[in-house]
Enzyme design. Sequence first.
Site: not given
Length: 253
Positions: A93, A126, A210
Amino acid sequence: MANTLTIGLVLPDVLGTYGDDGNALVLRQRARLRGWDAEIRPIRLGEPVPESLDIYTLGGGEDSAQILAAEHLISDGGLTRAAQAGCPIFAVCAGLQVLGESFRASGRVIDGVGLIDATTSPLAERAIGEVASAPVTDGSPITAELTEPLTGFENHLGATILGPAARPLGTVRTGTGNADQAATADLRDGSAQRTYEGAVQGSVIATYMHGPALARNPQLADALLAHATDQKLGDLEPLDLPAVDQLRKERLG
């Protein structure tokens, strides 16, 4: 590899927001399950990055953390020298964005470390949710033997465009990934367009996954371990871990 496999946990004090420190734990545990000595070496902000460790991991963080991380890694130079020596580096990320050529943070363009030919700009919305991809195997010796789907949880506002020196880690099946629509003539598969996830360049592997990513993708963890110990992925002793298999089944389902 020396007598002890050393895993560099790079800047956990600023790039440790989303639990990505777990990637170093996964590497250590999978090494120890094979009977290897392995340890994690935390490298905090202001400390030099040793260039002689076996593997390096970086995680995620907010804008201010990314800026601090980029400034430190550029001025220190240790991680760059490790990459030039072919040491495996796994970044997640914000780590992906920081290792690129540039990214936007706090309303301005920030110079990245330059280990990945990639630039990142903001998404309109997002990207959050499960992401799954098929591995692209022609980007690096580390990823060349990957056969299993990649899975993770993405939570980012970055649209990452790969330049010609970088390759994607995966081709997205579910989720947003890099948010980069690119012609797949580059991948020579005859399709019109695909969305990519992550980036691979030399010994640097980066992703928006993640999870931690290496807990959810044990084959990728083993690929990093194999490269760090001058082995092929197929040479590593298999690990029978039913709980990990069940996790993958649930996430990929």
